[in-house]
Design a protein around this motif. Sequence first.
Motif, PDB file in Angstrom:
ATOM      1  N   SER A 231     -37.327 -70.772  29.145  1.00 34.82           N
ATOM      2  CA  SER A 231     -38.122 -70.079  28.125  1.00 34.82           C
ATOM      3  C   SER A 231     -38.188 -70.900  26.846  1.00 34.82           C
ATOM      4  N   THR A 232     -37.110 -71.593  26.529  1.00 34.78           N
ATOM      5  CA  THR A 232     -37.103 -72.429  25.325  1.00 34.78           C
ATOM      6  C   THR A 232     -38.002 -73.643  25.502  1.00 34.78           C
ATOM      7  N   ARG A 233     -38.031 -74.210  26.691  1.00 32.87           N
ATOM      8  CA  ARG A 233     -38.952 -75.324  26.954  1.00 32.87           C
ATOM      9  C   ARG A 233     -40.407 -74.874  26.800  1.00 32.87           C
ATOM     10  N   LEU A 234     -40.697 -73.671  27.255  1.00 31.15           N
ATOM     11  CA  LEU A 234     -42.043 -73.124  27.090  1.00 31.15           C
ATOM     12  C   LEU A 234     -42.357 -72.984  25.598  1.00 31.15           C
TER      13      LEU A 234
ATOM     14  N   ASN B  49     -35.212 -68.274  20.955  1.00 30.52           N
ATOM     15  CA  ASN B  49     -34.197 -69.290  21.266  1.00 30.52           C
ATOM     16  C   ASN B  49     -34.456 -70.566  20.475  1.00 30.52           C
ATOM     17  N   LEU B  50     -35.707 -70.994  20.462  1.00 33.14           N
ATOM     18  CA  LEU B  50     -36.069 -72.214  19.750  1.00 33.14           C
ATOM     19  C   LEU B  50     -35.830 -72.050  18.250  1.00 33.14           C
ATOM     20  N   GLY B  51     -36.241 -70.913  17.684  1.00 35.57           N
ATOM     21  CA  GLY B  51     -36.004 -70.653  16.270  1.00 35.57           C
ATOM     22  C   GLY B  51     -34.525 -70.676  15.939  1.00 35.57           C
ATOM     23  N   HIS B  52     -33.711 -70.054  16.794  1.00 32.37           N
ATOM     24  CA  HIS B  52     -32.265 -70.039  16.591  1.00 32.37           C
ATOM     25  C   HIS B  52     -31.708 -71.461  16.618  1.00 32.37           C
ATOM     26  N   PHE B  53     -32.108 -72.218  17.612  1.00 33.09           N
ATOM     27  CA  PHE B  53     -31.657 -73.610  17.717  1.00 33.09           C
ATOM     28  C   PHE B  53     -32.036 -74.396  16.459  1.00 33.09           C
ATOM     29  N   LEU B  54     -33.274 -74.244  16.008  1.00 34.56           N
ATOM     30  CA  LEU B  54     -33.744 -75.008  14.847  1.00 34.56           C
ATOM     31  C   LEU B  54     -33.040 -74.597  13.562  1.00 34.56           C
TER      32      LEU B  54
ATOM     33  N   GLN C 241     -29.748 -76.153  13.486  1.00 31.60           N
ATOM     34  CA  GLN C 241     -29.878 -77.573  13.146  1.00 31.60           C
ATOM     35  C   GLN C 241     -30.029 -77.757  11.634  1.00 31.60           C
ATOM     36  N   VAL C 242     -30.769 -76.869  10.980  1.00 29.19           N
ATOM     37  CA  VAL C 242     -30.908 -76.907   9.520  1.00 29.19           C
ATOM     38  C   VAL C 242     -29.534 -76.698   8.881  1.00 29.19           C
ATOM     39  N   ALA C 243     -28.783 -75.730   9.390  1.00 26.50           N
ATOM     40  CA  ALA C 243     -27.438 -75.471   8.854  1.00 26.50           C
ATOM     41  C   ALA C 243     -26.547 -76.697   9.012  1.00 26.50           C
TER      42      ALA C 243
ATOM     43  N   ALA D 214     -26.941 -70.329   8.614  1.00 22.81           N
ATOM     44  CA  ALA D 214     -28.237 -70.026   9.230  1.00 22.81           C
ATOM     45  C   ALA D 214     -28.787 -68.713   8.696  1.00 22.81           C
ATOM     46  N   HIS D 215     -27.933 -67.697   8.597  1.00 19.67           N
ATOM     47  CA  HIS D 215     -28.369 -66.404   8.053  1.00 19.67           C
ATOM     48  C   HIS D 215     -28.802 -66.543   6.595  1.00 19.67           C
ATOM     49  N   GLU D 216     -28.062 -67.324   5.825  1.00 19.61           N
ATOM     50  CA  GLU D 216     -28.427 -67.540   4.421  1.00 19.61           C
ATOM     51  C   GLU D 216     -29.783 -68.233   4.316  1.00 19.61           C
ATOM     52  N   TYR D 217     -30.012 -69.212   5.176  1.00 19.71           N
ATOM     53  CA  TYR D 217     -31.287 -69.926   5.163  1.00 19.71           C
ATOM     54  C   TYR D 217     -32.440 -68.985   5.532  1.00 19.71           C
ATOM     55  N   LEU D 218     -32.234 -68.142   6.540  1.00 20.45           N
ATOM     56  CA  LEU D 218     -33.271 -67.184   6.927  1.00 20.45           C
ATOM     57  C   LEU D 218     -33.541 -66.185   5.810  1.00 20.45           C
ATOM     58  N   ALA D 219     -32.494 -65.741   5.127  1.00 18.81           N
ATOM     59  CA  ALA D 219     -32.673 -64.820   3.993  1.00 18.81           C
ATOM     60  C   ALA D 219     -33.469 -65.506   2.892  1.00 18.81           C
ATOM     61  N   TYR D 220     -33.165 -66.783   2.639  1.00 18.14           N
ATOM     62  CA  TYR D 220     -33.912 -67.553   1.643  1.00 18.14           C
ATOM     63  C   TYR D 220     -35.387 -67.656   2.049  1.00 18.14           C
ATOM     64  N   LEU D 221     -35.626 -67.989   3.310  1.00 18.51           N
ATOM     65  CA  LEU D 221     -37.008 -68.122   3.793  1.00 18.51           C
ATOM     66  C   LEU D 221     -37.790 -66.822   3.678  1.00 18.51           C
TER      67      LEU D 221
END
Length: 95
Positions: A11-14, A55-60, A63-65, A80-87
Amino acid sequence: MSYDYEGPQASTRLAVEFLTVWMEQNRQAAVEHIVSVLDSEGGPERDFAIAGLLNLGHFLVIQVAKANGAVGAEELTEAAHEYLAYLSVHLPDEP
């Protein structure tokens, strides 16, 4: 193109395929490709594609973290949670 619709890697490859097409900036062509894959005989279920995108979003975001210096599972998750809250507050109009 043939797809193997089993498991999170598939699913992540898709999702990688869909994002790659989307990033080429011809949004109409990307939409047509994505719809043709999802509507093809034997194609993936929508929930499979959505799971892959998540899955891809989580992986990415992990990677940012990592790129911002987080290490260890707990610190990576927190960063990762802090970055998503910022976004969610500072999301730009254009990607």
